[in-house]
Design a protein around this motif. Structure first.
Motif, PDB file in Angstrom:
ATOM      1  N   THR A   1       0.853  -1.203   0.000  1.00  0.00           N
ATOM      2  CA  THR A   1       0.000   0.000   0.000  1.00  0.00           C
ATOM      3  C   THR A   1       0.882   1.244   0.000  1.00  0.00           C
ATOM      4  OG1 THR A   1      -1.707  -1.173   1.246  1.00  0.00           O
ATOM      5  CG2 THR A   1      -1.822   1.233   1.272  1.00  0.00           C
ATOM      6  N   ILE A   2       1.880   1.245   0.891  1.00  0.00           N
ATOM      7  CA  ILE A   2       2.766   2.420   1.011  1.00  0.00           C
ATOM      8  C   ILE A   2       3.585   2.582  -0.281  1.00  0.00           C
ATOM      9  CG2 ILE A   2       4.736   3.373   2.295  1.00  0.00           C
ATOM     10  CD1 ILE A   2       3.482   1.891   4.794  1.00  0.00           C
ATOM     11  N   ASN A   3       4.087   1.463  -0.801  1.00  0.00           N
ATOM     12  CA  ASN A   3       4.863   1.546  -2.056  1.00  0.00           C
ATOM     13  C   ASN A   3       4.011   2.038  -3.224  1.00  0.00           C
ATOM     14  OD1 ASN A   3       7.062   0.634  -0.708  1.00  0.00           O
ATOM     15  ND2 ASN A   3       6.968  -1.462  -1.487  1.00  0.00           N
ATOM     16  N   ASN A   4       2.723   1.766  -3.171  1.00  0.00           N
ATOM     17  CA  ASN A   4       1.824   2.258  -4.230  1.00  0.00           C
ATOM     18  C   ASN A   4       1.483   3.737  -4.056  1.00  0.00           C
ATOM     19  OD1 ASN A   4       1.616  -0.304  -5.295  1.00  0.00           O
ATOM     20  ND2 ASN A   4      -0.350  -0.786  -4.324  1.00  0.00           N
ATOM     21  N   GLY A   5       1.924   4.325  -2.938  1.00  0.00           N
ATOM     22  CA  GLY A   5       1.641   5.754  -2.713  1.00  0.00           C
ATOM     23  C   GLY A   5       0.517   6.000  -1.721  1.00  0.00           C
ATOM     24  N   GLY A   6      -0.056   4.941  -1.151  1.00  0.00           N
ATOM     25  CA  GLY A   6      -1.121   5.108  -0.152  1.00  0.00           C
ATOM     26  C   GLY A   6      -0.550   5.585   1.178  1.00  0.00           C
ATOM     27  N   GLN A   7      -1.394   6.224   1.990  1.00  0.00           N
ATOM     28  CA  GLN A   7      -0.934   6.692   3.315  1.00  0.00           C
ATOM     29  C   GLN A   7      -1.619   5.882   4.402  1.00  0.00           C
ATOM     30  OE1 GLN A   7      -0.381  10.816   4.165  1.00  0.00           O
ATOM     31  NE2 GLN A   7      -0.953  11.344   2.064  1.00  0.00           N
ATOM     32  N   VAL A   8      -0.823   5.294   5.286  1.00  0.00           N
ATOM     33  CA  VAL A   8      -1.384   4.495   6.372  1.00  0.00           C
ATOM     34  C   VAL A   8      -1.235   5.306   7.652  1.00  0.00           C
ATOM     35  CG1 VAL A   8      -1.338   2.276   7.537  1.00  0.00           C
ATOM     36  CG2 VAL A   8      -0.629   2.418   5.143  1.00  0.00           C
ATOM     37  N   VAL A   9      -2.375   5.614   8.288  1.00  0.00           N
ATOM     38  CA  VAL A   9      -2.375   6.508   9.450  1.00  0.00           C
ATOM     39  C   VAL A   9      -2.797   5.706  10.683  1.00  0.00           C
ATOM     40  CG1 VAL A   9      -3.335   8.655  10.384  1.00  0.00           C
ATOM     41  CG2 VAL A   9      -3.069   8.375   7.901  1.00  0.00           C
ATOM     42  N   TYR A  10      -1.868   5.531  11.640  1.00  0.00           N
ATOM     43  CA  TYR A  10      -2.176   4.781  12.860  1.00  0.00           C
ATOM     44  C   TYR A  10      -2.517   5.731  14.010  1.00  0.00           C
ATOM     45  CZ  TYR A  10      -0.490   0.621  10.480  1.00  0.00           C
ATOM     46  OH  TYR A  10      -0.354  -0.417   9.590  1.00  0.00           O
ATOM     47  N   GLY A  11      -3.087   5.158  15.056  1.00  0.00           N
ATOM     48  CA  GLY A  11      -3.401   5.948  16.254  1.00  0.00           C
ATOM     49  C   GLY A  11      -4.472   6.992  16.002  1.00  0.00           C
TER      50      GLY A  11
END
Ligand SMILES: Cc1cc2nc3c(=O)[nH]c(=O)nc-3n(C[C@H](O)[C@H](O)[C@H](O)COP(=O)(O)OP(=O)(O)OC[C@H]3O[C@@H](n4cnc5c(N)ncnc54)[C@H](O)[C@@H]3O)c2cc1C
Length: 378
Positions: free
Chosen positions: A158-168
């Motif tokens: 996901t991150i390599n595809n340009g997506g942003q993963v937001v935790y917390g």
């Protein structure tokens, strides 16, 4: 709009969806309330790649499991995710159970699982010399997977595809606005943030009914009931006596398929899960040591080598059921909610087993719903 697609929940399903949609869409957010992925149901399950044997013909569970299994094995090979296509035996220990076995084979064939093999006593003894069974069904396509590595790979892609993963960051509100939704987040420091998103995908697992209510969909039919499943482990060295998953013939109680035996990628063997609806929706992962007798008795008939003291409490998980106790099994609920007045809002509710097995097929299905929804809005 601040973003094109927002996925709520970084369990195995939300992660698979984020990976899939980020292949084509450049602006994808994956929002998770915990500080890392898979902190709830996705790390408290049997880690079995199911074949798709028992589900109702033409249900999403049946279709997405059979397709998902194939896609998952391919994915594991491509990305080096640890798995073991070890197979499973469904064992009959009485004459009545021998009759049920043929019915199981027929249901499986209707679901496209046509590789089940009936085994006689001698063949069983060759494959699994330590179990007792009069007859068995071998499911060669069943397997086990390291679900943590799978989720890590979905996150990385996901991150390599340009997506942003937001935790917390917990989603606390969703409001319909022109051409999309305004999403409110509460972060770990108790700060509120708002952003807008064209498409919102609710993959919030045990609280997906609550997230759906946030936007305004309040449907009694989609209320989640927490249904706990506990496991006992088989202590070493007896864990080494089995090579495959061993399931009893299910005595149809509609809620579970009986205490079974699963192996994991680390060589552990566990018994379970059992089935218990909780009175309220609380995250109750406590273990009940007093269940040892019941677990022991239910597997002793096909694991003759096991003694009472060979097992000990292991862990618990919680299923997100939308059927009430005693009701027939319900299907996955995966819906683009345009008909209820919420175009571009996609609900995934009641994503119990085989959600892990089906995760890539579910992601493909959701991507298709997005394409249909976007086309309608053009
Ligand atoms: C006992 C048990 C055994 C199972 N065994 C198997 C098996 O062997 N094989 C198989 O295929 N399936 C199995 N399953 C089913 C499988 O585990 C699930 O289908 C799958 O894990 C569901 O994934 P998910 O992403 O929907 O949910 P989850 O893993 O629960 O993820 C949902 C995420 O959403 C987050 N979230 C919730 N609300 C918010 C919010 N408001 N804001 C931000 N984040 C939020 C949560 O923190 C969570 O991380 C089993 C399930 C159980 C309970």
């Amino acid at each position: 709009m601040d973003t094109e697609i927002t996925v709520i929940g970084a369990g195995v399903i939300g992660l698979a969806i984020a990976e899939k949609v980020s292949e084509e869409h450049s602006n994808v957010f994956l929002i998770e309330k915990h500080l890392s992925f898979g902190q709830e149901t996705s790390s408290r399950n049997s880690e079995v790649i199911h074949a798709g044997i028992y589900y109702t013909k033409d249900s999403l569970k049946a279709r997405l499991c059979v397709e998902g299994k194939r896609l998952l094995y391919d994915y594991c090979k491509k990305y080096d995710v640890p798995y073991n296509n070890c197979g499973k035996l469904i064992v009959a220990t009485s004459e009545e159970e021998i009759v049920i076995i043929e019915g199981i084979r027929q249901t499986a064939i209707k679901n496209g699982v046509d590789d089940l093999v009936v085994l006689e006593r001698e063949e069983i003894a060759e494959m699994e010399p330590n179990i007792f069974a009069l007859k068995a069904l071998l499911s060669p396509s069943t397997g086990i997977i390291d679900s943590h590595s799978l989720m890590k790979r979905y996150e990385t892609n996901t991150i390599n595809n340009g997506g942003q993963v937001v935790y917390g960051s917990e989603v606390t509100g969703i409001k319909r606005i022109e051409n999309g939704y305004e999403v409110t987040l509460l972060d770990a420091y108790k700060n509120n943030y708002r952003f807008s998103s064209e498409i919102v995908i609710n993959s919030a697992g045990l609280t997906s009914d609550k997230v759906s209510e946030m936007v305004g969909i309040n449907d009694d039919n989609l209320k989640i009931l927490f249904c706990k499943g506990e496991y006992f482990r088989v202590n070493p060295p007896k864990n080494r006596l089995l090579k495959r998953l061993i399931y009893p013939v299910p005595h149809y109680n509609l809620e579970g398929i009986g205490i079974h035996v699963t192996i994991d990628m680390g060589g552990g063997v566990k018994l379970g899960p059992d089935v218990k609806y909780l009175e309220t929706n609380v995250y109750d992962y406590k273990l009940t040591a007093s269940k040892q007798e019941a677990f022991y008795k239910s597997v002793k008939k096909f694991l003759p080598f096991l003694e009472y003291e060979d097992i000990s409490p292991e862990m618990a998980g919680i299923r997100s059921k939308i059927q009430k106790p005693g009701e027939p099994p319900r299907d996955f609920y995966i819906m683009e909610e345009g008909k209820r007045g919420y175009p571009g809002f996609i609900n995934l509710i009641g994503m119990e087993s085989p959600g892990l097995t089906s995760s890539i097929a579910i992601a493909k299905y959701v991507k298709n719903l997005i394409n249909i929804s976007t086309r309608k809005q053009l």
